[in-house]
Structures are given as C-alpha cells and as structure tokens.
Design an enzyme around this catalytic site. Sequence first.
Site: not given
Length: 714
Positions: A342, A378
């Site tokens: 993330d 990401e």
Amino acid sequence: MQLWPGEAYPLGATYDGAGTNFAVFSEAADRIELCLLHDDGSESAVELRESDAFVRHAYLPGVMPGQRYGFRVHGPYEPARGQRCNAAKLLLDPYAKAISGSIDWGEAVYGYHFGAPDKRNDLDSAPYTMASVVVNPYFDWGDDRPPRTDYHRTVLYEAHVKGLTMRHPDLPDELRGTYAALAHPAIIGHLTELGVTALELMPVHQFVNDHRLADAGLANYWGYNTIGFFAPHNTYASWGDRGQQVLEFKSAVRALHEAGIEVILDVVYNHTAEGNHLGPTLSFRGLDNASYYRLTEDPKYYMDTTGTGNSLLMRSPHVLQMIMDSLRYWVTDMHVDGFRFDLAATLARQFHEVDRLSSFFDLVQQDPVVSQVKLIAEPWDVGEGGYQVGNFPPMWTEWNGKYRDTVRDLWRGEQGSLAEFAGRLTGSSDLYQDDGRRPLASINFVTCHDGFTLRDLVSYNEKHNAANGEDNRDGESHNRSWNCGAEGETNDPAVTELRARQMRNFLATLMLSQGVPMLSHGDEFGRTQGGNNNAYCQDNELAWVKWPSEGGAGEDGAGDEEATALAAFTRAMVWLRRDHPVFRRRRFFHGRPVEGTHDELSDIAWFTPEGAEMTRGDWDGATASAMTVFLNGNAISEPGPRGERIQDDSFLLMFNASPQDLDFVIPVNHGKEWQVVVDTSRADGLPPGTGVKAGAGQRLELKDRTLVVLQRPA
C-alpha cells in the site's frame, strides 16, 4: 517467577516448548518492564535488565502460548525533542505474533490530556488497550507447497476477508467473515470455477478501529490502519484471539494452496495506527518515537506522506529490519505467496523524494526469501512527486493506474483516448519496457476496493458518500465514470441494458489485455455500494458482497438472474484468456513478423472499422473511438518452458466505443474464416464456442459500445 538472561534475537516473544524469550528494541528507554497480564486484570512486571545494541531481553521459563503481555517504557517524555516515553501506557510488542482484545477509546490511551495537549497524561492504559500474545509456532503444514503460479498465468482477485464471506448463504453463521470461511468449499469452489489463481487479501495485519470512526458509530472496515505487522487481525478469527487467529489463518492458506490458489497480502508498511502528534500511544510511539517515525524540523510533529498522520522512518535500520523480518515471517511461517504494498512510494522515501534506489528496495532485492515471491506496488502516495507508475525497480510489478484510467475513458466516450488505450491494451510498453520489464509488470484493473464498484462505475456520475459522515467530501471526485443516462438505480430498460453491456465491455477488455488482470470481489456479480466510492468505514451490507442466491434486486445490487449471467460471462472470459497464450504474452509485441515462423504477417496489426490499416491520422482523430486489433497466434516470440515454439489461434478484437452502431470490415489478408466467440451486445456475451462464422471482407454490424472477438484456428 524465574528470569533468565535470554537472547537479543529474534525480536518479539519466541516460545521454544519450555518457555519464552522476550526481546524488544528501544534506544530511547531508560528502563523497560515486561508485564505479564492475567485474566483477573492484574499484571506481573519484570524489568528487562539485559541489553545488547539497545535490545532489552529476557527468557522466562514456563511462559506458555496464550500468555498476554505488554511493555512499559521508562524514559523521556519530551515531545518538543521527539521523545514520548510514558510508563503509564502499556505498549504492544512491535513483533507480537498475535494481539488480543480491542481498544476502549478514552483519555487513558493517549499520552496527553484532551483539554491540555501539552500536559503529560499518566492514566494507566492497560485496562483499555490491546495486549500482545505469546503464540505456539508449531503447525502441521502437511505437504503444503506454494503454487508458484507464473505471472502470465495469474488472475488476481482482490477481496476482503469479511466482505467476501459475510453474506454467503452456504456458510455457517459462525464462520462468516473469518479466515475459516476462506477455507470453506463454497468460497474455494467459487474462486476455482471463476479461474482465479491468486487471492489478494485486503489488510489482515492487526489493525485498529479509529477513535473518530468509533465515536461516529462507524468502523475501519478496510483495515489500512496497522498496529501489528506480524499478527493476523484478531476479529477475523472464528474461535478466539489468544493465538487461534494464527492457526486459523494458516489453515486457510493451506486449504487455498491445496486448490492451487496463491495468497497475496495487502500490506501497510508506510504508516501505523498511532496517527499524528495527537494520536494514541499504543506501541512504537512509546517505545522510541524518533526511531520509528519521520519527524518534521520541529520534532513535535510528524511528516505525513500517507494522509494518515504519520509515516515510518524508512532510513532507520530498525524500521527496515522490522519490515524485512515481517515480510520473511509471513512467507516462511505463514506460507503466503506475495505482497501488495500500500502507498509503496512512501517506502521509497529515504529522505524526501521518492528514490527507487532507496535502502528498502536494496534489502528486498538481496533478500533470498522476499525477493522470490510476488511483489506488487501501489506506485503512489499523497506526498509531493508521489505518483510513480512505471518507476519501480525491475523485479516489481505495479498496480497500473494509467491502465484503469484509460480503459474507463475509452468506454465512457472520452475523446482522444484511443491511441493511449492501444498502449494499455498491449502491456504499457511506455512504462515498463525501457528498464527491462515485460508486460507482466502491469497489474491491470478497472476497479478495486478504492473507488466505485464495477456496477457503480456504470451507474453513477457522482460519488454518494453521505453515509461516511463527512458531507460527501471524502473519496475521489473525478472517477471517470458514466451513469449511462440515469444517476443510480433505474427501471429504464434501455439504461439497464446499456449498463450490463458496459460491465461486459470492461470485463472483456481486462481479460484481453496484456499484463496481469485483477478482479475486485463481487464485480463478477455486479455488486453495488449505492454510489459510495470510499466505503472504508462501512462494515455492513453496503460493502459486503451480495451473492446471487440471496435473492432480491434493486438497490441491493443486481438480481439473481443478471448476477448469475454476469458471473458466467466473467468466467468465460477468464478461461478464454487461460486457454490462449496470445492474450498473456511474456514479451512485448514487435509490430512486425517474427523470424523463424514462416509467417509474413506481423504479430499485431491495427485496422480502422473499414478494414484498412491504421494511419497516424486515424490515431490522432479527435473522435476516434473504434478499431480492430489483429493478434497473430502464429507469431508469439517467446519460447515455451522447454524452448519449444508456442503457437495459438489468431484473434480479431473489434472495439466500438462510439455512441453509434458501426459496420466493421474483417481485414482481407489476415485469415479467410473467423468465428465470433465474444459479443458483449448479447446478454450472455456469447460465450466461446457458440458464435457465428464470418469471412474475410465481410461486414459485421457492431452495436454502439460493443466489443466483439473473432477467432481463427491456428
């Protein structure tokens, strides 16, 4: 209670069958107490007197799995100098393998008084906070082996443990929303039938339900608020939180592996749940604030490139060690197959700018365990220069946000998107080819947890997030969505038919694109969140997957018949991709014939709807929104695993993203006879094997906003 010196490594609580070794790092501490917690609310404290390189440690004979514990750190509380030690706060072990309980929000878990933020708070937090747990590391893995599915055969399925399983009608009530549910034949059967090869789980590291959300009657549903990087989240366990969550998670991984499904974890190493300078003191802040967090020039405050209040200090050797230890633990002890990182750009911020040569990437590259699993970035954060799609190191794959945006633009009718769409369809060579990566570096997706669901993408022009309690200010405002003529649910048959066609267009495009496709859970059923594009705090039926056999329709999502039909179409597209290597090439197209194939045709060719080869003017046309793509199955350049030549059928992909019906001419020199295997204008999408035949030079009428696929045997 006996207290032996113990060892400084490994960090955390390590049970060896006779007792437990405890080790914790803090450079800021003057003294550290290990507190063993008892069920009557009392605790037994012992000081960790042995210290090696700022690691305090001790071995306690007889301390068994299930024992709850925490640390109390005596040291400076000087926020203006970046130090926030406070022995009144019971702290979680950063290396805890399991965490028990939840937080009872109140002033006691904070290091300051609510009415006087500059005044130290000495209220005891122990009755109100979570506790670390000693776990038993032993587990019968049997003959478990990682599936090690090659990227070119991978189909990712992003899912939430609770959201995927909470409403499944075939699951016992006590298993819904748990790790055990993931191992249930009903869930595994759906995934295998769909053709999924990898389950990408939204955060399962122990996370915290934020104080603000709890006060508002909401919850941190997504889980991007980690406090324990080694511990499976305890509320996803069906039968206890004293280590049972570890056994249950391992059992789920073992069952998924038996079905040939990899397990990939969405991990949040960029920040913790302790928030900014006004956040609670739960673990890292009280142990050694300045060693764990990026502080500003005024060390009272935190650097925040994540939008959550803090960022971990990625140039600290102790932070880097913790992250690498955590990654290795989940691979070696928990048997997971990879990670999706993330806000991964924050991990590259060794100083201020995003640096692809940062220490974190060096460590991953050199690690013999972590470097061998799937690593998905990401590739952005909220800091300056944080959008880094295409800029991660060669061994990494990336969520391709440019793919998502361009595919959405094409099908919603955005002018001028055709040329870029062609690049995204063929693997985004502009992003990945120059650094030696291949099409498989691109994780292609149209929807994910963050944003509209697939159904909402074609049903709403605007976000509808009122339920989040932020006056609709939260969530992305530019969604590249199109409601097909009506905002939200409607009974207009023309609108509902167009929406169903658009969903088929998106799903078919995803599976026909070079790269690695990723589905978002429930999109195969056309699930809705009522236009909420930021359901991070909606731990309820709004965000849980509605399975077709539950019955019902309307605002709760697609009806059973529509949902079942869309799932069948999704399955057909996944299996079409699986059966044909021309859709999952491991090298970029050359745009010319391939040597040694005795085929004069190029490996790929582009045509106007009239059947003429595309010119620069055709690409640059402001209203260009339709084309035919020829994929030559006889010109695949990469060899098979034993060096053999790979051959496949050839395909024509006809895209009509315009608002008018158009005639498409089948190119005359690229095959005489073709069969239609996909037609998104049909309610069933025309699954492979049932289509009509068409010859070279023949005209096919494509309905507005339709994708047709024709196949020619090798």
